[in-house]
Scaffold this active site. Sequence first.
Site, short mmCIF file in Angstrom:
data_model
loop_
_atom_site.label_atom_id
_atom_site.label_comp_id
_atom_site.label_asym_id
_atom_site.label_seq_id
_atom_site.Cartn_x
_atom_site.Cartn_y
_atom_site.Cartn_z
N LYS A 79 6.98 42.22 35.51
CA LYS A 79 8.09 42.98 36.10
C LYS A 79 8.12 42.83 37.61
O LYS A 79 9.18 42.77 38.21
CB LYS A 79 8.03 44.46 35.69
CG LYS A 79 8.34 44.66 34.22
CD LYS A 79 8.74 46.08 33.91
CE LYS A 79 9.18 46.17 32.45
NZ LYS A 79 9.57 47.51 32.05
N LYS A 104 10.25 38.77 24.36
CA LYS A 104 10.42 39.93 23.46
C LYS A 104 11.82 40.53 23.66
O LYS A 104 12.38 40.45 24.76
CB LYS A 104 9.32 40.97 23.67
CG LYS A 104 9.44 41.78 24.93
CD LYS A 104 8.64 43.09 24.84
CE LYS A 104 9.04 43.98 26.01
NZ LYS A 104 8.72 45.37 25.89
N LYS A 134 15.02 46.02 26.57
CA LYS A 134 16.20 46.72 27.07
C LYS A 134 16.46 46.39 28.52
O LYS A 134 17.53 46.69 29.03
CB LYS A 134 16.07 48.21 26.85
CG LYS A 134 14.95 48.86 27.61
CD LYS A 134 14.99 50.34 27.34
CE LYS A 134 13.60 50.91 27.21
NZ LYS A 134 13.50 52.07 26.44
P1 ATP Z 1 11.33 47.02 28.67
O1 ATP Z 1 11.64 45.96 27.69
O2 ATP Z 1 12.40 47.32 29.63
O3 ATP Z 1 9.96 46.88 29.27
P2 ATP Z 1 10.64 48.44 26.45
O4 ATP Z 1 11.80 48.37 25.52
O5 ATP Z 1 9.44 47.60 26.18
O6 ATP Z 1 11.23 48.32 27.87
P3 ATP Z 1 10.05 51.13 25.80
O7 ATP Z 1 11.43 51.44 25.40
O8 ATP Z 1 9.36 52.18 26.55
O9 ATP Z 1 10.00 49.86 26.65
O10 ATP Z 1 9.23 50.75 24.51
C1 ATP Z 1 9.15 51.69 23.52
C2 ATP Z 1 8.35 51.24 22.34
O11 ATP Z 1 8.99 50.17 21.68
C3 ATP Z 1 6.94 50.75 22.68
O12 ATP Z 1 6.07 51.21 21.67
C4 ATP Z 1 7.06 49.26 22.62
O13 ATP Z 1 5.85 48.65 22.28
C5 ATP Z 1 8.09 49.09 21.53
N1 ATP Z 1 8.86 47.88 21.72
C6 ATP Z 1 9.66 47.58 22.77
N2 ATP Z 1 10.20 46.36 22.62
C7 ATP Z 1 9.73 45.87 21.44
C8 ATP Z 1 9.94 44.65 20.73
N3 ATP Z 1 10.72 43.70 21.19
N4 ATP Z 1 9.32 44.50 19.55
C9 ATP Z 1 8.53 45.47 19.04
N5 ATP Z 1 8.28 46.64 19.67
C10 ATP Z 1 8.87 46.84 20.86
#
Ligand code: ATP
Length: 348
Positions: free
Chosen positions: A132, A215, A218
């Site tokens: 990041k 991955k 968001k």
């Molecule tokens: P960013 O991608 O902006 O870093 P994020 O989507 O990873 O944000 P959170 O919304 O806080 O961050 O993640 C919430 C939960 O969803 C966490 O447990 C994370 O491991 C899971 N998660 C996020 N993206 C994925 C993905 N692509 N596949 C599986 N699990 C995910």
Amino acid sequence: MRLARRLAIEAASARIGRMETKQRVFSGIQPSGASHLGTYLGALKNWVALQDDYDNYFCLVDLHALTTPQDPKVLRSNIRELAAIFLGVGLDPARSVIFRQSHVSEHAELAWLLNCIAKVGELSRMTQFKDKAQKGGAEAASVGLYDYPVLQAADILLYNAHRVPVGEDQRQHLELSRVLARRFNGTYGETFVVPEPMILETGARVMSLDDPAKKMSKSSPVPSSYIALLDAPDTVRKKIRRAKTDSGSEITASPDKPAITNLLDIYAAMTGKSVEELEADYQGKGYGDFKKDLGEVVVEGLSPIREQALELLGDPKELDDLLEIGAEKARAVAGATLRDAQAKMGLG
Ligand code: ATP
Ligand code: LTN
């Protein structure tokens, strides 16, 4: 109706208080943008399934969201949207404590204590920070972004959570929480439970629809790379139809076919079928048929969540009240742990 719901929650909270024998679960999601299929399959779906068997704390980690720039108005609306999604997927305030991190000031206070035992070397090795920070240049990254994993450790340790259900990307952060818990206990005496990660086999790493090497996230600037949980059914169908595919036409999972492997994994996670079964079902069929069916599977799985969440968003007062009820319960547990940690460090 509102009052009835509140009373039901209060009665259930008395039951939660008596559930000392259950192990505790804590997890959090940032209200920093559209929650997506990765968040659902990697985290939320698992949380819902755990509710009867654990003593659950599920948190909207709004302080974590501030580690990257946020427009205050957008953040406010994202917080409500995420609260509606928590309830829309089936988290039940009568069985789980659902709250906002910023409503429980103990999170920030314990983070400071843990900052004083965390090491710069440890935080500098965190891959999420490196990724990041790289985007805008490491010098310009906020100190909050650097310190993000310590606040996450505080979240978990405050509740003495035994298990933390997250996606695969959080493994390194959880390892730091374990290291800090052990270090604190070793230095000041037994205080914190050392938490264990709980990472599913299917759905733990949903990849982006436009680049299967990344991955699903968001924070992606490309909305077609993720399926938001509140996307309209036709948008979901269109995103899946346009998802990147690999060369060749066979519906099989393999390391040299990352795009179709990701779509098969999503299909499997949404339906409970195995990837092998799906490969057999689609033998001799093309990408077009497969994507059309996957579109329907995802629409069918997400529609009830979307409908429920949109309905809840029509009553923001109710959402705010539910979060406040959750915060009150969370404060009781967090306050006791914080006081214990403070006393052990010589502040009591
Ligand atoms: P960013 O991608 O902006 O870093 P994020 O989507 O990873 O944000 P959170 O919304 O806080 O961050 O993640 C919430 C939960 O969803 C966490 O447990 C994370 O491991 C899971 N998660 C996020 N993206 C994925 C993905 N692509 N596949 C599986 N699990 C995910
Ligand atoms: N870093 C996590 C969100 C998070 C979290 C937590 C998850 C903050 N605090 C405590 C589990 C437990 C992420 O998913 N991006």
